[in-house]
Design a protein around this motif. Structure first.
Motif, mmCIF file in Angstrom:
data_model
loop_
_atom_site.group_PDB
_atom_site.id
_atom_site.type_symbol
_atom_site.label_atom_id
_atom_site.label_comp_id
_atom_site.label_asym_id
_atom_site.label_seq_id
_atom_site.Cartn_x
_atom_site.Cartn_y
_atom_site.Cartn_z
ATOM 1 N N SER A 65 0.887 -1.162 0.000
ATOM 2 C CA SER A 65 0.000 0.000 0.000
ATOM 3 C C SER A 65 0.929 1.216 0.000
ATOM 4 O O SER A 65 1.870 1.285 0.785
ATOM 5 C CB SER A 65 -0.910 -0.005 1.222
ATOM 6 O OG SER A 65 -0.153 -0.003 2.413
ATOM 7 N N VAL A 66 0.669 2.139 -0.931
ATOM 8 C CA VAL A 66 1.599 3.231 -1.188
ATOM 9 C C VAL A 66 0.879 4.576 -1.080
ATOM 10 O O VAL A 66 -0.234 4.730 -1.573
ATOM 11 C CB VAL A 66 2.218 3.083 -2.599
ATOM 12 C CG1 VAL A 66 3.163 4.224 -2.900
ATOM 13 C CG2 VAL A 66 2.936 1.748 -2.735
ATOM 14 N N LEU A 67 1.546 5.537 -0.446
ATOM 15 C CA LEU A 67 1.045 6.907 -0.344
ATOM 16 C C LEU A 67 2.027 7.826 -1.043
ATOM 17 O O LEU A 67 3.229 7.746 -0.819
ATOM 18 C CB LEU A 67 0.911 7.326 1.127
ATOM 19 C CG LEU A 67 0.567 8.796 1.405
ATOM 20 C CD1 LEU A 67 -0.807 9.153 0.855
ATOM 21 C CD2 LEU A 67 0.636 9.069 2.897
ATOM 22 N N SER A 68 1.513 8.715 -1.900
ATOM 23 C CA SER A 68 2.332 9.733 -2.555
ATOM 24 C C SER A 68 1.977 11.085 -1.962
ATOM 25 O O SER A 68 0.831 11.520 -2.020
ATOM 26 C CB SER A 68 2.068 9.752 -4.063
ATOM 27 O OG SER A 68 2.833 10.769 -4.675
ATOM 28 N N LEU A 69 2.978 11.754 -1.395
ATOM 29 C CA LEU A 69 2.786 13.082 -0.824
ATOM 30 C C LEU A 69 2.997 14.126 -1.901
ATOM 31 O O LEU A 69 3.946 14.027 -2.687
ATOM 32 C CB LEU A 69 3.794 13.319 0.306
ATOM 33 C CG LEU A 69 3.740 12.343 1.469
ATOM 34 C CD1 LEU A 69 4.857 12.649 2.456
ATOM 35 C CD2 LEU A 69 2.386 12.378 2.152
ATOM 36 N N ALA A 70 2.130 15.128 -1.950
ATOM 37 C CA ALA A 70 2.238 16.199 -2.940
ATOM 38 C C ALA A 70 2.324 15.599 -4.337
ATOM 39 O O ALA A 70 3.250 15.849 -5.090
ATOM 40 C CB ALA A 70 3.433 17.104 -2.637
ATOM 41 N N CYS A 71 1.310 14.814 -4.696
ATOM 42 C CA CYS A 71 1.351 14.022 -5.939
ATOM 43 C C CYS A 71 1.161 14.846 -7.204
ATOM 44 O O CYS A 71 1.311 14.310 -8.306
ATOM 45 C CB CYS A 71 0.349 12.887 -5.893
ATOM 46 S SG CYS A 71 -1.386 13.383 -6.018
ATOM 47 N N GLY A 72 0.849 16.125 -7.085
ATOM 48 C CA GLY A 72 0.688 16.940 -8.284
ATOM 49 C C GLY A 72 -0.382 16.376 -9.198
ATOM 50 O O GLY A 72 -1.471 16.018 -8.756
ATOM 51 N N ILE A 136 5.844 5.232 1.574
ATOM 52 C CA ILE A 136 5.406 6.603 1.375
ATOM 53 C C ILE A 136 6.483 7.282 0.546
ATOM 54 O O ILE A 136 7.657 7.211 0.892
ATOM 55 C CB ILE A 136 5.198 7.344 2.710
ATOM 56 C CG1 ILE A 136 4.143 6.623 3.555
ATOM 57 C CG2 ILE A 136 4.793 8.796 2.456
ATOM 58 C CD1 ILE A 136 3.952 7.202 4.945
ATOM 59 N N GLY A 137 6.068 7.903 -0.557
ATOM 60 C CA GLY A 137 7.040 8.535 -1.441
ATOM 61 C C GLY A 137 6.602 9.924 -1.863
ATOM 62 O O GLY A 137 5.454 10.325 -1.662
ATOM 63 N N CYS A 138 7.550 10.630 -2.443
ATOM 64 C CA CYS A 138 7.290 11.965 -2.958
ATOM 65 C C CYS A 138 8.200 12.185 -4.150
ATOM 66 O O CYS A 138 9.411 11.989 -4.045
ATOM 67 C CB CYS A 138 7.557 13.006 -1.880
ATOM 68 S SG CYS A 138 7.192 14.690 -2.418
ATOM 69 N N VAL A 139 7.615 12.563 -5.272
ATOM 70 C CA VAL A 139 8.394 12.818 -6.479
ATOM 71 C C VAL A 139 8.436 14.326 -6.701
ATOM 72 O O VAL A 139 7.468 14.916 -7.151
ATOM 73 C CB VAL A 139 7.767 12.113 -7.716
ATOM 74 C CG1 VAL A 139 8.588 12.410 -8.965
ATOM 75 C CG2 VAL A 139 7.657 10.616 -7.477
ATOM 76 N N ASP A 140 9.543 14.938 -6.325
ATOM 77 C CA ASP A 140 9.799 16.351 -6.598
ATOM 78 C C ASP A 140 8.680 17.284 -6.124
ATOM 79 O O ASP A 140 8.350 18.251 -6.788
ATOM 80 C CB ASP A 140 10.056 16.543 -8.097
ATOM 81 C CG ASP A 140 10.749 17.857 -8.404
ATOM 82 O OD1 ASP A 140 11.516 18.327 -7.553
ATOM 83 O OD2 ASP A 140 10.511 18.424 -9.486
ATOM 84 N N GLY A 141 8.102 17.022 -4.952
ATOM 85 C CA GLY A 141 7.023 17.879 -4.488
ATOM 86 C C GLY A 141 7.134 18.289 -3.038
ATOM 87 O O GLY A 141 6.236 18.921 -2.504
#
Length: 161
Positions: A65-72, A136-141
């Protein structure tokens, strides 16, 4: 311990696998970099490669189960579902227009798992999300979210032990 960051991308939490090279496997030859010369040739391919690198660095795997912070606009959400076999993916984005775009993109992708997008400020993570996540991940955000230490502490409380 927070894993090492991939340049311009921060895998917030997950097992440390070290810095990952931006992968180009599965990218159409006309978009891939010239052999040995560097990054992909177009922006969309570079974005997908960066999102994939964050998933690799965070140790994403089937069933997570994955959460993206500030996913744009949510480019990473269906990619993480398909490329890593995530069981569920959730994105948080505070800009209503971007959150709506992420929802449309996720619906159009017909991913193999449910993808939820919430219009919410990730800096209020502890108050917003009651669930738990494997990654939990964040791609450039992360940069517009303010102080990182409180956000990282809140993110850790949302991880399965």
């Amino acid at each position: 311990m927070v894993p090492p960051a991939v340049p311009t991308a921060i895998p917030i939490v997950g097992p440390a696998t070290g810095p990952a090279a931006i992968p180009t496997a599965g990218i159409a030859p006309e978009h891939a970099a010239d052999p040995g010369t560097g990054p992909p040739r177009d922006y969309a391919t570079a974005c997908r490669a960066l999102a994939h690198a964050v998933g690799v660095a965070a140790g994403m795997r089937a069933g997570d189960s994955v959460l993206s912070l500030a996913c744009g606009a949510g480019e990473e959400l269906p990619l993480w579902a398909e490329a890593f076999g995530a069981a569920s993916v959730m994105g948080l984005e505070r800009a209503p227009a971007l959150a709506a775009q992420a929802r449309r993109r996720s619906e159009a992708a017909h991913a193999s798992c449910d993808i939820e997008v919430h219009c919410a400020d990730a800096s209020r993570l502890a108050q917003l999300i009651g669930g738990r996540f494997d990654r939990i991940g964040c791609v450039d955000g992360l940069y517009p979210l303010g102080a990182r230490a409180p956000l990282l502490r809140a993110a850790r409380t949302r991880l399965f032990a």
